[in-house]
Write an enzyme that holds these catalytic residues in place. Sequence first.
Site, mmCIF file in Angstrom:
data_model
loop_
_atom_site.group_PDB
_atom_site.id
_atom_site.type_symbol
_atom_site.label_atom_id
_atom_site.label_comp_id
_atom_site.label_asym_id
_atom_site.label_seq_id
_atom_site.Cartn_x
_atom_site.Cartn_y
_atom_site.Cartn_z
ATOM 1 N N HIS A 1 0.856 -1.185 0.000
ATOM 2 C CA HIS A 1 0.000 0.000 0.000
ATOM 3 C C HIS A 1 0.896 1.240 0.000
ATOM 4 O O HIS A 1 1.843 1.331 0.786
ATOM 5 C CB HIS A 1 -0.917 -0.007 1.215
ATOM 6 C CG HIS A 1 -1.909 -1.130 1.191
ATOM 7 N ND1 HIS A 1 -2.151 -1.939 2.283
ATOM 8 C CD2 HIS A 1 -2.706 -1.590 0.190
ATOM 9 C CE1 HIS A 1 -3.063 -2.847 1.955
ATOM 10 N NE2 HIS A 1 -3.412 -2.651 0.697
ATOM 11 N N ASP B 1 0.677 4.202 1.054
ATOM 12 C CA ASP B 1 0.802 5.031 2.251
ATOM 13 C C ASP B 1 1.274 4.223 3.458
ATOM 14 O O ASP B 1 1.043 4.621 4.602
ATOM 15 C CB ASP B 1 -0.524 5.734 2.550
ATOM 16 C CG ASP B 1 -1.676 4.769 2.764
ATOM 17 O OD1 ASP B 1 -1.494 3.565 2.484
ATOM 18 O OD2 ASP B 1 -2.764 5.209 3.199
ATOM 19 N N ARG C 1 -6.144 -6.394 -3.051
ATOM 20 C CA ARG C 1 -7.481 -6.900 -3.373
ATOM 21 C C ARG C 1 -7.545 -7.293 -4.844
ATOM 22 O O ARG C 1 -8.631 -7.505 -5.381
ATOM 23 C CB ARG C 1 -8.562 -5.845 -3.099
ATOM 24 C CG ARG C 1 -8.531 -5.198 -1.720
ATOM 25 C CD ARG C 1 -8.893 -6.168 -0.616
ATOM 26 N NE ARG C 1 -9.030 -5.462 0.659
ATOM 27 C CZ ARG C 1 -8.006 -5.180 1.465
ATOM 28 N NH1 ARG C 1 -6.773 -5.544 1.124
ATOM 29 N NH2 ARG C 1 -8.208 -4.545 2.617
ATOM 30 N N TYR D 1 -11.088 -9.405 10.189
ATOM 31 C CA TYR D 1 -12.248 -9.170 9.338
ATOM 32 C C TYR D 1 -11.889 -9.598 7.914
ATOM 33 O O TYR D 1 -10.740 -9.515 7.493
ATOM 34 C CB TYR D 1 -12.756 -7.733 9.387
ATOM 35 C CG TYR D 1 -11.921 -6.688 8.706
ATOM 36 C CD1 TYR D 1 -11.875 -6.600 7.319
ATOM 37 C CD2 TYR D 1 -11.222 -5.739 9.442
ATOM 38 C CE1 TYR D 1 -11.133 -5.621 6.687
ATOM 39 C CE2 TYR D 1 -10.479 -4.756 8.838
ATOM 40 C CZ TYR D 1 -10.441 -4.697 7.447
ATOM 41 O OH TYR D 1 -9.712 -3.724 6.836
ATOM 42 N N GLU E 1 1.806 -6.730 10.034
ATOM 43 C CA GLU E 1 1.533 -5.332 10.383
ATOM 44 C C GLU E 1 2.593 -4.926 11.403
ATOM 45 O O GLU E 1 2.578 -5.384 12.545
ATOM 46 C CB GLU E 1 0.131 -5.200 10.965
ATOM 47 C CG GLU E 1 -0.988 -5.732 10.074
ATOM 48 C CD GLU E 1 -1.378 -4.745 8.984
ATOM 49 O OE1 GLU E 1 -0.882 -3.593 9.021
ATOM 50 O OE2 GLU E 1 -2.178 -5.121 8.106
#
Length: 496
Positions: A130, A132, A192, A291, A313
């Site tokens: 990603h 950012d 995704r 999730y 993460e």
Amino acid sequence: MILSLLFLSLNLSSLFRCSIARGGTLHRSDRSGYLDGSIYGHLGRRLYSENNQMSEEEYIEKLEKLAEGYMSNSDLEKAMKEFNSRCSNISRIYSIGKSVLGVPLWAVEISDLPGAKEAEPAFKFIGNVHGDEPLGRELLLLLANWLCDNYMKDPLATLIVDGVHLHILPSMNPDGFSLRRRGNANNIDLNRDFPDQFFRVNDDMDLRQPETKAIMKWLEDVDFTASASLHGGALVANYPWDGTEDTKKYYYGCPDDKTFRFLASVYSRSHYNMSLSKEFPGGITNGAYWYPIYGGMQDWNYIHCGCFELTLEISDNKWPNASEIPTLWGYNRMSMLSLVAGLVKTGLHGRIFSSDNGRPLPASVAIRGINYTIAASKTLADYHRLLAPGKYEVIASMPGYRSKSACVVLGEGAVKVDFVLDPETSYNGTQPLLDSGCDFDSKTGFQVLDFLPASQLEISMLLILILAFFCFLMKRRVRSNHLNYKQSLGARRVVV
């Protein structure tokens, strides 16, 4: 016990130098379905809490300030080339493709023989998925330089360089980084954009992003055993599955759930404070339980490429201030090293050969009770099966050959087992292997069940029979000598 030791000793000399495996496929039925925009468009597992109170212009202005001290795309390319020049004895630099805006996706391979085909495992780190979330860009360059500076000085660095082919892609999304946003230049979330096991929304190759295509082509060229992608916005090691069949949130483990929890815990426990998380017990989480997401890279790696991938993460802050990079490097360094070194220090290693001509066989390797199969490499037939410590029955099979198995007890260290498969002349295909009944009460590290080619087995049995015959002769001679001695005593005592 003596016969077992003899049986092993006669055949250990025939085992070739083992190494680590990769490849494979998960046999799962195709799923069809649909995704609504709210699910597919989920931006991230955790965003800045103040984002909802900021305009897009204010958010980008904030990121521009945060970007001070981070390498630009040109700085990153320059740093990688300088690293390769300084550490050319253990590295090579190459591009796996280009971004939407034509920025090369530079990767570096670190090994004692970079670019060579060896019977060793391959690991990949991917940063900046990603745009950012740029911390991974910086940490991966620091990791590469640490390995170069400590090779032949530090045992862990030497183990990784000599025993693993480590590939590092610091930035998968250079366009998103330069635009200071999550998606790429087409504003697509690259995590995704991969084919999904439940929904066919990403099955059209023409609609797939160039960065995604580059990753998929990369895994066609390199047999990766395991990998990890670095993200920001939380502090946790995430493992498959990332989605559920009904899109609802609950724990949904893959066939290797036990092994993935083990790998995630390796990273978490080696981290400065990840395992102390109050939100995630042990600092790890199942993605679907956190999730669900769909089209993620981690599930695709496992399903289609036999590559065990974690989503890491590594910082609560998606874009930490550059002054925090040295501290965060210190927090994550041992975790990153431990995860890569685990490919050599744990799991099941080996190679597979044909008994008739000794050629390597790209056979399948399965574990009884786990619905997941990997394949030995096509060139050297080396395999590496990541497994958590425990007791397993491993089965090697290939069409046209007789399946063979071994019982393995994995502890803290790795176990190396080669297989030699016999051609099956009376059966067209792979002969199914019946339950062997592994005796895990045995104290040995592993048991050979149907491990040797027929020719070696016949020789071993012949040697055992010869040994038994010599034992019989020796016993008979001792009894004869003892009888003669008793008779001689009797002659002295008895007066005829």
